[in-house]
Write a protein that holds these residues in place. Structure first.
Motif, mmCIF file in Angstrom:
data_model
loop_
_atom_site.group_PDB
_atom_site.id
_atom_site.type_symbol
_atom_site.label_atom_id
_atom_site.label_comp_id
_atom_site.label_asym_id
_atom_site.label_seq_id
_atom_site.Cartn_x
_atom_site.Cartn_y
_atom_site.Cartn_z
ATOM 1 N N ARG A 135 16.079 -7.122 -3.332
ATOM 2 C CA ARG A 135 15.917 -8.049 -4.466
ATOM 3 C C ARG A 135 17.239 -8.214 -5.216
ATOM 4 N NH1 ARG A 135 15.346 -12.147 -6.238
ATOM 5 N NH2 ARG A 135 14.404 -12.611 -8.224
ATOM 6 N N ALA A 136 17.970 -7.137 -5.399
ATOM 7 C CA ALA A 136 19.263 -7.219 -6.077
ATOM 8 C C ALA A 136 20.275 -8.001 -5.234
ATOM 9 C CB ALA A 136 19.782 -5.816 -6.385
ATOM 10 N N LEU A 137 20.226 -7.824 -3.937
ATOM 11 C CA LEU A 137 21.124 -8.576 -3.046
ATOM 12 C C LEU A 137 20.857 -10.073 -3.083
ATOM 13 C CD1 LEU A 137 21.402 -6.328 0.128
ATOM 14 C CD2 LEU A 137 23.274 -7.146 -1.304
ATOM 15 N N GLN A 138 19.611 -10.444 -3.329
ATOM 16 C CA GLN A 138 19.269 -11.862 -3.376
ATOM 17 C C GLN A 138 20.035 -12.603 -4.471
ATOM 18 O OE1 GLN A 138 15.019 -12.018 -3.769
ATOM 19 N NE2 GLN A 138 14.686 -11.838 -1.561
ATOM 20 N N TYR A 139 20.349 -11.919 -5.555
ATOM 21 C CA TYR A 139 21.113 -12.572 -6.622
ATOM 22 C C TYR A 139 22.500 -12.974 -6.121
ATOM 23 C CZ TYR A 139 17.553 -11.119 -9.914
ATOM 24 O OH TYR A 139 16.364 -10.954 -10.556
ATOM 25 N N PHE A 140 23.114 -12.102 -5.354
ATOM 26 C CA PHE A 140 24.467 -12.379 -4.873
ATOM 27 C C PHE A 140 24.473 -13.386 -3.724
ATOM 28 C CE2 PHE A 140 24.897 -8.319 -7.041
ATOM 29 C CZ PHE A 140 25.931 -8.620 -7.904
ATOM 30 N N GLN A 141 23.327 -13.624 -3.125
ATOM 31 C CA GLN A 141 23.223 -14.656 -2.097
ATOM 32 C C GLN A 141 22.938 -16.026 -2.701
ATOM 33 O OE1 GLN A 141 20.179 -12.978 0.400
ATOM 34 N NE2 GLN A 141 21.641 -11.689 1.509
ATOM 35 N N ASN A 142 22.593 -16.051 -3.982
ATOM 36 C CA ASN A 142 22.312 -17.295 -4.680
ATOM 37 C C ASN A 142 23.634 -17.943 -5.093
ATOM 38 O OD1 ASN A 142 21.852 -19.175 -6.830
ATOM 39 N ND2 ASN A 142 19.847 -18.263 -7.149
ATOM 40 N N VAL A 143 23.889 -19.143 -4.606
ATOM 41 C CA VAL A 143 25.158 -19.830 -4.861
ATOM 42 C C VAL A 143 25.358 -20.079 -6.343
ATOM 43 C CG1 VAL A 143 26.440 -21.957 -4.396
ATOM 44 C CG2 VAL A 143 25.116 -20.886 -2.580
ATOM 45 N N GLN A 144 24.298 -20.487 -7.035
ATOM 46 C CA GLN A 144 24.419 -20.784 -8.467
ATOM 47 C C GLN A 144 24.767 -19.526 -9.263
ATOM 48 O OE1 GLN A 144 20.859 -22.381 -10.215
ATOM 49 N NE2 GLN A 144 21.998 -23.382 -11.843
ATOM 50 N N PHE A 145 24.122 -18.410 -8.924
ATOM 51 C CA PHE A 145 24.409 -17.159 -9.619
ATOM 52 C C PHE A 145 25.848 -16.710 -9.378
ATOM 53 C CE2 PHE A 145 24.612 -12.493 -9.648
ATOM 54 C CZ PHE A 145 24.266 -12.254 -10.966
ATOM 55 N N THR A 146 26.281 -16.760 -8.125
ATOM 56 C CA THR A 146 27.659 -16.327 -7.843
ATOM 57 C C THR A 146 28.676 -17.242 -8.505
ATOM 58 O OG1 THR A 146 27.596 -17.498 -5.721
ATOM 59 C CG2 THR A 146 27.114 -15.144 -5.680
ATOM 60 N N ALA A 147 28.367 -18.521 -8.623
ATOM 61 C CA ALA A 147 29.278 -19.443 -9.324
ATOM 62 C C ALA A 147 29.357 -19.078 -10.810
ATOM 63 C CB ALA A 147 28.815 -20.873 -9.156
ATOM 64 N N LEU A 148 28.227 -18.732 -11.417
ATOM 65 C CA LEU A 148 28.232 -18.313 -12.823
ATOM 66 C C LEU A 148 29.036 -17.032 -13.006
ATOM 67 C CD1 LEU A 148 24.546 -19.016 -13.860
ATOM 68 C CD2 LEU A 148 26.581 -20.119 -14.783
ATOM 69 N N VAL A 149 28.852 -16.096 -12.095
ATOM 70 C CA VAL A 149 29.571 -14.830 -12.184
ATOM 71 C C VAL A 149 31.079 -15.082 -12.070
ATOM 72 C CG1 VAL A 149 30.022 -12.643 -10.999
ATOM 73 C CG2 VAL A 149 27.672 -13.417 -11.358
ATOM 74 N N GLN A 150 31.486 -15.912 -11.137
ATOM 75 C CA GLN A 150 32.917 -16.216 -10.975
ATOM 76 C C GLN A 150 33.459 -16.943 -12.193
ATOM 77 O OE1 GLN A 150 33.061 -18.382 -7.310
ATOM 78 N NE2 GLN A 150 32.964 -16.538 -6.049
ATOM 79 N N HIS A 151 32.667 -17.829 -12.778
ATOM 80 C CA HIS A 151 33.131 -18.605 -13.910
ATOM 81 C C HIS A 151 33.314 -17.748 -15.160
ATOM 82 C CE1 HIS A 151 33.837 -21.686 -16.757
ATOM 83 N NE2 HIS A 151 32.588 -21.931 -17.102
ATOM 84 N N TYR A 152 32.378 -16.838 -15.406
ATOM 85 C CA TYR A 152 32.386 -16.060 -16.640
ATOM 86 C C TYR A 152 33.020 -14.674 -16.519
ATOM 87 C CZ TYR A 152 29.600 -19.595 -18.874
ATOM 88 O OH TYR A 152 29.157 -20.770 -19.402
ATOM 89 N N SER A 153 33.500 -14.301 -15.354
ATOM 90 C CA SER A 153 34.138 -12.983 -15.246
ATOM 91 C C SER A 153 35.641 -13.095 -15.207
ATOM 92 C CB SER A 153 33.636 -12.244 -14.023
ATOM 93 O OG SER A 153 33.914 -12.958 -12.855
#
Length: 102
Positions: free
Chosen positions: A84-102
């Motif tokens: 379930r935790a890995l699914q977040y990192f496979q989500n394109v929208q989530f990874t884009a948010l993480v890259q944008h705000y980190s």
């Protein structure tokens, strides 16, 4: 503690769901009657868009602790929690948010 981790993942789902509450306001051309209706809808869309922006600003404050906690969940002994935790990192929208705000 697996029940607490499951609760955390559910809360993350809820929080990320808030980020998708509205798209940016749309502009369209139409007749006078439709224009009045559109103005009301546009105001509502603007309010939703403003709410989305406030939520996204709060995302900036929690991104690093969230990613750290999700990484800890990935290394969990419970395979369902890890997946379930890995699914977040496979989500394109989530990874884009993480890259944008980190």
């Amino acid at each position: 503690n697996t029940p607490k981790v499951v609760l955390l993942l559910h809360e993350v789902d809820t929080f990320l769901g808030l980020l998708n509450i509205a798209d940016s306001p749309k502009k369209q051309e139409c007749g006078k009657k439709e224009k009045d209706k559109l103005e009301e809808e546009t105001e509502e869309e603007r309010m939703k868009y403003d709410e989305k922006m406030r939520v996204m600003e709060s995302f900036r404050d929690v991104i690093l602790p969230l990613v750290s906690r999700l990484c800890a969940c990935i290394s969990s002994d419970n395979s369902r929690t890890s997946e379930r935790a890995l699914q977040y990192f496979q989500n394109v929208q989530f990874t884009a948010l993480v890259q944008h705000y980190s």
